[in-house]
Design a protein around this motif. Structure first.
Motif, PDB file in Angstrom:
ATOM      1  N   VAL A 153      24.814 -29.646   4.688  1.00  0.00           N
ATOM      2  CA  VAL A 153      23.989 -29.088   5.755  1.00  0.00           C
ATOM      3  C   VAL A 153      22.613 -28.767   5.189  1.00  0.00           C
ATOM      4  O   VAL A 153      22.466 -28.447   4.009  1.00  0.00           O
ATOM      5  CB  VAL A 153      24.630 -27.821   6.365  1.00  0.00           C
ATOM      6  N   GLY A 154      21.617 -28.854   6.050  1.00  0.00           N
ATOM      7  CA  GLY A 154      20.264 -28.572   5.598  1.00  0.00           C
ATOM      8  C   GLY A 154      19.258 -28.923   6.662  1.00  0.00           C
ATOM      9  O   GLY A 154      19.593 -29.510   7.703  1.00  0.00           O
ATOM     10  N   PHE A 155      17.991 -28.576   6.395  1.00  0.00           N
ATOM     11  CA  PHE A 155      16.917 -28.888   7.324  1.00  0.00           C
ATOM     12  C   PHE A 155      16.684 -30.393   7.361  1.00  0.00           C
ATOM     13  O   PHE A 155      17.125 -31.125   6.463  1.00  0.00           O
ATOM     14  CB  PHE A 155      15.645 -28.164   6.883  1.00  0.00           C
ATOM     15  N   PRO A 156      15.988 -30.875   8.388  1.00  0.00           N
ATOM     16  CA  PRO A 156      15.666 -32.305   8.417  1.00  0.00           C
ATOM     17  C   PRO A 156      14.889 -32.719   7.167  1.00  0.00           C
ATOM     18  O   PRO A 156      14.078 -31.966   6.631  1.00  0.00           O
ATOM     19  CB  PRO A 156      14.809 -32.448   9.688  1.00  0.00           C
ATOM     20  N   SER A 157      15.177 -33.924   6.684  1.00  0.00           N
ATOM     21  CA  SER A 157      14.503 -34.520   5.524  1.00  0.00           C
ATOM     22  C   SER A 157      14.738 -33.747   4.241  1.00  0.00           C
ATOM     23  O   SER A 157      13.916 -33.798   3.314  1.00  0.00           O
ATOM     24  CB  SER A 157      12.991 -34.637   5.792  1.00  0.00           C
ATOM     25  N   ALA A 158      15.869 -33.042   4.165  1.00  0.00           N
ATOM     26  CA  ALA A 158      16.195 -32.324   2.924  1.00  0.00           C
ATOM     27  C   ALA A 158      16.790 -33.243   1.880  1.00  0.00           C
ATOM     28  O   ALA A 158      16.936 -32.837   0.713  1.00  0.00           O
ATOM     29  CB  ALA A 158      17.153 -31.177   3.216  1.00  0.00           C
ATOM     30  N   GLY A 159      17.188 -34.448   2.265  1.00  0.00           N
ATOM     31  CA  GLY A 159      17.736 -35.402   1.312  1.00  0.00           C
ATOM     32  C   GLY A 159      19.244 -35.539   1.373  1.00  0.00           C
ATOM     33  O   GLY A 159      19.864 -36.038   0.427  1.00  0.00           O
ATOM     34  N   LYS A 160      19.836 -35.142   2.467  1.00  0.00           N
ATOM     35  CA  LYS A 160      21.296 -35.213   2.587  1.00  0.00           C
ATOM     36  C   LYS A 160      21.772 -36.657   2.601  1.00  0.00           C
ATOM     37  O   LYS A 160      22.735 -37.016   1.915  1.00  0.00           O
ATOM     38  CB  LYS A 160      21.748 -34.486   3.859  1.00  0.00           C
ATOM     39  N   SER A 161      21.136 -37.496   3.395  1.00  0.00           N
ATOM     40  CA  SER A 161      21.543 -38.904   3.467  1.00  0.00           C
ATOM     41  C   SER A 161      21.353 -39.594   2.126  1.00  0.00           C
ATOM     42  O   SER A 161      22.166 -40.443   1.728  1.00  0.00           O
ATOM     43  CB  SER A 161      20.747 -39.624   4.554  1.00  0.00           C
ATOM     44  N   SER A 162      20.299 -39.236   1.408  1.00  0.00           N
ATOM     45  CA  SER A 162      20.078 -39.829   0.094  1.00  0.00           C
ATOM     46  C   SER A 162      21.188 -39.446  -0.872  1.00  0.00           C
ATOM     47  O   SER A 162      21.648 -40.268  -1.672  1.00  0.00           O
ATOM     48  CB  SER A 162      18.719 -39.378  -0.468  1.00  0.00           C
ATOM     49  N   LEU A 163      21.640 -38.191  -0.811  1.00  0.00           N
ATOM     50  CA  LEU A 163      22.737 -37.761  -1.668  1.00  0.00           C
ATOM     51  C   LEU A 163      24.016 -38.541  -1.361  1.00  0.00           C
ATOM     52  O   LEU A 163      24.740 -38.946  -2.274  1.00  0.00           O
ATOM     53  CB  LEU A 163      22.979 -36.260  -1.507  1.00  0.00           C
TER      54      LEU A 163
END
Length: 486
Positions: free
Chosen positions: A165-175
């Motif tokens: 979970v996180g704000f938009p563009s925090a890098g979740k998809s990249s992780l």
């Protein structure tokens, strides 16, 4: 292009039962060889089944109505009608079935899990099955029952061990993309992720799944942004990982304030899963904090400064870079340890055998008689058996109506109407049928046979009922006159 749909409305209708057949065996020198009408076939069920090859509810979005096939009518020669075919609808793992009022009916987890969304109607009995010493050759059969029809809501809640979970563009998809073989869409603008992404991660002997949930913003639990729409996908997660963008340039944002904002949204959201999951509210889940984008020098310095403050809250902290993969191994094994600890504390329950709870005799035979609020001097009879029998009866067949009267009398409906104060000719409603009650109709005794499809008692009851109604009106008129004189 495939669309991700995780909430749909579904209207299901089971098949109707086939009607029974009223037939008499005939052959040379045996014009009346006895009843040989077969029973009607049962209507098909509508069944939801978990299929690992289905990942979205898209099919139900475009086809919201599902109908099983009807049972066939019985025929002569003691031939029963064909049973209606069941309609099996494939749903993704993690589908929750709700009724129109939002009450959960089923939580479908595990390949092959089934839920009967609508049950098919029973087939009507043919006259061969209705034959008795009183009615050796019934001239009627029972009608098939209608199948269940209901409106359902299907919600998909992803089955994952770790939720990012996180704000938009925090890098979740990249992780997710560097931790697993998943390849989600990645871009440098907010709300790139429009659907949850799942990835399978292996760390030593532990394998777990990670869900990337679309970005949260303050007020998500009230419907702002995309958070409320997708928070349901982390309801099953055992571990929640805050992915914090340490390189953001937005004014008024810093890692600690981002964590506080995310915690506020998680605490305000109320999961709909029942207590049997053992997970509780999102605020009770294990937490880890991932300080992302430390490949940027300023972000690395900021992560170094706030790490101690985050650790003071009792949460593990990992400083990583999805771009350079720095710190990724420690994060992968740290999440594996959290998942392993949860699995040890909450062992998977053994597969539950289906439990069959038949309705007891007292429950199925119970009924209630109460005054009708819409008809003066009328009464309403409610109960499983009376309402079912009404649906099975051919009211254009006097013999079938007489058979219904026998069944109601044996059940005690007539005695209950007496006790409730019903008078001859009072309108009585059972199900969707209203009729004038004639208490002197002899029911349950030996029936004097007349022509097929007729019942001499009904003709007699009409004459008796007319006389009784006349006497009742005369008695009420005399009582009114006496009251006026006094």
């Amino acid at each position: 292009m495939s669309r991700f749909i995780d909430r749909v409305n579904l209207n299901v209708s089971a098949g109707n039962g086939g009607h029974g057949c009223a037939s008499v065996h005939r052959e040379k020198f045996k014009p009346l060889g006895g009843p040989d009408g077969g029973n009607g076939g049962r209507g098909g069920d509508v069944i939801l089944e978990v299929d690992p090859g289905v990942h979205t509810l898209l099919d139900f979005h475009f086809h919201p109505n599902a109908k099983a096939t009807n049972g066939k009518q019985g025929s002569g020669g003691n031939r029963d009608g064909a049973v209606g075919g069941d309609l099996v609808l494939k749903v993704p793992d993690g589908t929750v079935v709700l009724d129109e009022k939002g009450r959960m009916l089923a939580d479908m987890v595990g390949t092959g899990t089934r839920f009967i969304a609508a049950q098919g109607g029973r087939g009507g009995l043919g006259n061969a099955s209705l034959a008795s010493r009183a009615r050796r050759a019934p001239g009627f059969a029972l009608l098939g029952e209608d199948g269940d029809s209901r409106s359902l809501v299907l919600e998909l809640k992803s089955v994952a061990d770790v939720g990012l979970v996180g704000f938009p563009s925090a890098g979740k998809s990249s992780l997710v993309s560097v931790m697993s073989a998943a390849r989600p869409k990645i871009a440098d603008y907010p709300f790139t992720t429009l659907q949850p992404n799942l990835g399978v991660v292996s760390a030593g002997e532990t394998t777990y799944t990670v869900a990337d949930v679309p970005g949260l913003i303050p007020g998500a639990h009230e419907g702002r942004g995309l958070g409320l729409e997708f928070l349901r996908h982390i309801e099953r997660c055992a571990v929640l990982a805050h992915v914090i963008d340490c390189a953001t340039l937005e004014p008024g944002r810093d890692p600690l304030s981002d964590i506080d904002a995310l915690e506020q949204e998680l605490a305000a959201y109320r999961p709909t899963l029942d207590a049997d999951t053992g997970l509780g509210d999102l605020a009770d889940r294990a937490r880890v904090v991932v300080l992302n984008k430390i490949d940027v020098p300023e972000a690395a310095e900021l992560a170094e400064l706030v790490a101690a403050d985050v650790e003071a809250r009792g949460w593990p902290v990992y400083r990583v870079s999805a771009a350079t993969r720095e710190g990724l191994r420690a994060l992968t094994f740290g999440l594996a340890a959290e998942v392993r600890a949860y699995r040890e504390a909450h062992p998977a329950p053994a597969p539950r055998r289906p439990v069959i709870r038949p309705i007891t005799v007292d429950d199925s035979s119970s009924f209630e008689v109460r005054p009708d609020p819409e008809l003066q001097d009328g009464f309403v009879v409610t109960g499983v058996l009376p309402e079912r029998w009404i649906k099975q009866t051919q009211f254009d067949n006097d013999e079938a109506v007489g058979y219904l009267a026998d069944r109601l009398a044996r059940l005690g409906v007539e005695d209950a109407l007496f006790e409730a104060g019903a008078e001859p000719g009072a309108p009585v409603t059972i199900g969707n049928v209203t009729f004038d009650w004639e208490p002197q109709t002899p029911a349950g005794g030996q029936v004097r046979l007349t022509g097929r499809g007729t019942d001499v008692r009904l003709e007699t009851s009409e004459r008796i009922g007319a006389a009784q109604r006349k006497r009742a009106r005369k008695a009420r008129r005399e009582n009114d006159e006496e009251g006026a004189e006094q």
